[in-house]
Structure formats: C-alpha cells, structure tokens
Design a protein around this motif. Structure first.
Motif, PDB file in Angstrom:
ATOM      1  N   ASP A 117       0.824  -1.202   0.000  1.00  0.00           N
ATOM      2  CA  ASP A 117       0.000   0.000   0.000  1.00  0.00           C
ATOM      3  C   ASP A 117       0.859   1.254   0.000  1.00  0.00           C
ATOM      4  O   ASP A 117       2.033   1.220  -0.352  1.00  0.00           O
ATOM      5  N   ARG A 118       0.277   2.376   0.420  1.00  0.00           N
ATOM      6  CA  ARG A 118       0.943   3.670   0.325  1.00  0.00           C
ATOM      7  C   ARG A 118       1.592   4.085   1.642  1.00  0.00           C
ATOM      8  O   ARG A 118       1.613   5.259   1.974  1.00  0.00           O
ATOM      9  N   ARG A 119       2.111   3.149   2.373  1.00  0.00           N
ATOM     10  CA  ARG A 119       2.675   3.467   3.679  1.00  0.00           C
ATOM     11  C   ARG A 119       4.197   3.335   3.708  1.00  0.00           C
ATOM     12  O   ARG A 119       4.766   2.441   3.088  1.00  0.00           O
ATOM     13  N   LEU A 120       4.813   4.240   4.458  1.00  0.00           N
ATOM     14  CA  LEU A 120       6.233   4.165   4.762  1.00  0.00           C
ATOM     15  C   LEU A 120       6.377   4.057   6.277  1.00  0.00           C
ATOM     16  O   LEU A 120       5.518   4.521   7.031  1.00  0.00           O
ATOM     17  N   TYR A 121       7.470   3.456   6.700  1.00  0.00           N
ATOM     18  CA  TYR A 121       7.753   3.353   8.127  1.00  0.00           C
ATOM     19  C   TYR A 121       9.116   3.987   8.401  1.00  0.00           C
ATOM     20  O   TYR A 121      10.129   3.537   7.866  1.00  0.00           O
ATOM     21  N   VAL A 122       9.098   5.019   9.221  1.00  0.00           N
ATOM     22  CA  VAL A 122      10.319   5.736   9.567  1.00  0.00           C
ATOM     23  C   VAL A 122      10.756   5.322  10.966  1.00  0.00           C
ATOM     24  O   VAL A 122       9.980   5.424  11.929  1.00  0.00           O
ATOM     25  N   THR A 123      11.974   4.831  11.069  1.00  0.00           N
ATOM     26  CA  THR A 123      12.536   4.482  12.373  1.00  0.00           C
ATOM     27  C   THR A 123      13.366   5.655  12.884  1.00  0.00           C
ATOM     28  O   THR A 123      14.269   6.133  12.197  1.00  0.00           O
ATOM     29  N   VAL A 124      13.032   6.108  14.089  1.00  0.00           N
ATOM     30  CA  VAL A 124      13.726   7.236  14.716  1.00  0.00           C
ATOM     31  C   VAL A 124      14.554   6.676  15.875  1.00  0.00           C
ATOM     32  O   VAL A 124      14.039   6.462  16.980  1.00  0.00           O
ATOM     33  N   PRO A 125      15.839   6.398  15.673  1.00  0.00           N
ATOM     34  CA  PRO A 125      16.682   5.849  16.738  1.00  0.00           C
ATOM     35  C   PRO A 125      17.266   6.956  17.618  1.00  0.00           C
ATOM     36  O   PRO A 125      17.825   7.933  17.126  1.00  0.00           O
TER      37      PRO A 125
END
Length: 245
Positions: A117-125
């Motif tokens: 789908d149109r989703r992104l996942y951003v990891t903020v370490p």
C-alpha cells in the motif's frame, strides 16, 4: 544602417539561444536523478526538522527523576533491595538521587516501505546518557540508553485530488530499549542498581519518549518542502518509489 541591422540580427540570435536553452534545464534525465534521491531527501529533511523542532531538548528534559522516585512505590523499586533498613525508601530517594540526562542524540533515521500500500515506516533511533548520583556514598553511575520510535507515514488523497503525507501509528519499537552501564563507582553494587533502574525504566520510559517524539515527527512532516512531498507521494501512489536498503 549596417550596424543597426547587425545589432538586430545579433539580438535575434541571442533570443533564439535563450529560448532554446530553457527546455534543457528540465530534461527527463535530471528529473529521474532527483526522483531516485527521494528517500534520502525525505530522511535528511525529517532529521533536520526534528532537530530544529527541539527534539534533543525534549529528550534532555524528560522527567526521569520523577519516574525513578516513584518507582514501584515499594522497597522492590529503585534501590529497594539495597536500602531495606531505611525508614522510607521514597524519602531517601527524594533526598539522595540526582539524575541528569546528557548527550541526547538522534541517530540515522531508517526508512522502509510497505509493498502492499501507500505506507512508509520511519525508524527514529535515539540515544542518551543518564548520570545517576548518590551523594551520601559518592556513587556515580553513567548509563547508556537507546530506544527506537517507529512512525507510520501514509500518503492520502482528498476529494480534490490533493495529496498529503500524514502520520499514522507512532509508537516505540518493542524490544528496542537497551540500557547498559557505561561507568560505575562507589560502594553501592553497580549491577544491582542498574537492574533496579532498568526494571523501572522498562515500564515507563518507552511511552514517555513516545509521547514527546511522536508530536515532533508529525510537526516535522508538516514542514516538509511541498515539492518533495508531491514527488514522493506521486511515486508512492504509482508504485514506482524505490528505497535502497
């Protein structure tokens, strides 16, 4: 007369040259090159916006001392096993524990795409150091803390075909909290104290950080460059976005 005619011809040639050069600035090759850099551009822009939005200050001012003081409200909490003979563990904690958060850092953001789908996942370490001081015995512990926040970024389109990037779910990554002992001295057993602190922070720190960071991620998204958002959403919707791992 010849000079005037020559000038007219020269100006005509210059005008033609100027008109012909304009399309060269927007050749497809340049656009393709720009699109290939979209994920990196997003990561860079989000990092800059998070830092300018006060992320590090938010980390440095987390009320961890209050959390450690409350503990589990029982001798089994912070220092409970070490101070069983004390009349009031809570009272002692209020008097002897000094805690400071130093060296907060935003590490390199991660980005993955949901292929369906149109989703992104951003990891903020995130990383920070906690200095725990117990003045009566001259003990100073330095703890290293690392924690990831994962933010879902969605491409949405309204009834007028305007597209946006919006924040979906935003939470701490399960199991990402790591607390380790950097340095310890004094008569109190460092490992026991570390175990007690870890027990308390495991329960409360992830949600505390999440509550501070997620609104900043949402704000960072709202301050992204419009052209970057448009290009990114177009590629995401069309399924042409490529994220190199």
């Amino acid at each position: 007369m010849f000079q005037i005619a020559g000038l007219i011809v020269f100006c005509g040639l210059l005008a033609q040259t100027t008109v012909q050069s304009a399309p060269d600035e927007n050749v497809p090759v340049d656009l393709t090159s720009t699109l290939l850099d979209l994920p990196a551009s997003l990561i860079s822009a989000l990092s800059d916006n998070l830092l300018s939005g006060g992320l590090l200050n938010s980390l440095q001012t987390l009320p961890l001392l209050d959390i450690l003081k409350s503990g589990e409200n029982a001798p089994s909490g912070l220092l409970g096993g070490l101070l069983r003979k004390a009349n009031s563990v809570t009272s002692l904690l209020n008097n002897i524990i000094d805690l400071k958060i130093t060296n907060p850092q935003l590490l390199e953001l991660g980005l993955v795409q949901n292929p369906d789908d149109r989703r992104l996942y951003v990891t903020v370490p995130l990383s920070l150091v906690i200095n725990v001081k117990t003045p009566p015995v001259g003990s100073l512990l330095k703890l290293k803390v690392k924690l990831n926040i994962t933010a879902e970024v969605k491409a949405v389109e309204d009834d007028h075909e305007n597209v946006y990037l919006v924040l979906g779910d935003c939470t701490h990554s399960p199991g990402s909290l790591k607390i380790s002992l950097l340095d310890g001295s004094g008569s109190l057993p460092a490992q026991s104290l570390l175990d007690s602190i870890t027990r308390i922070l495991d329960k409360s720190l992830p949600e505390l950080v999440q509550g501070k960071v997620c609104p900043l991620v949402n704000e960072a998204l709202s301050h992204l460059d419009v052209s970057l958002v448009q290009s990114l959403v177009d590629e995401l919707i069309s399924g042409q976005l490529v994220i190199k791992v």
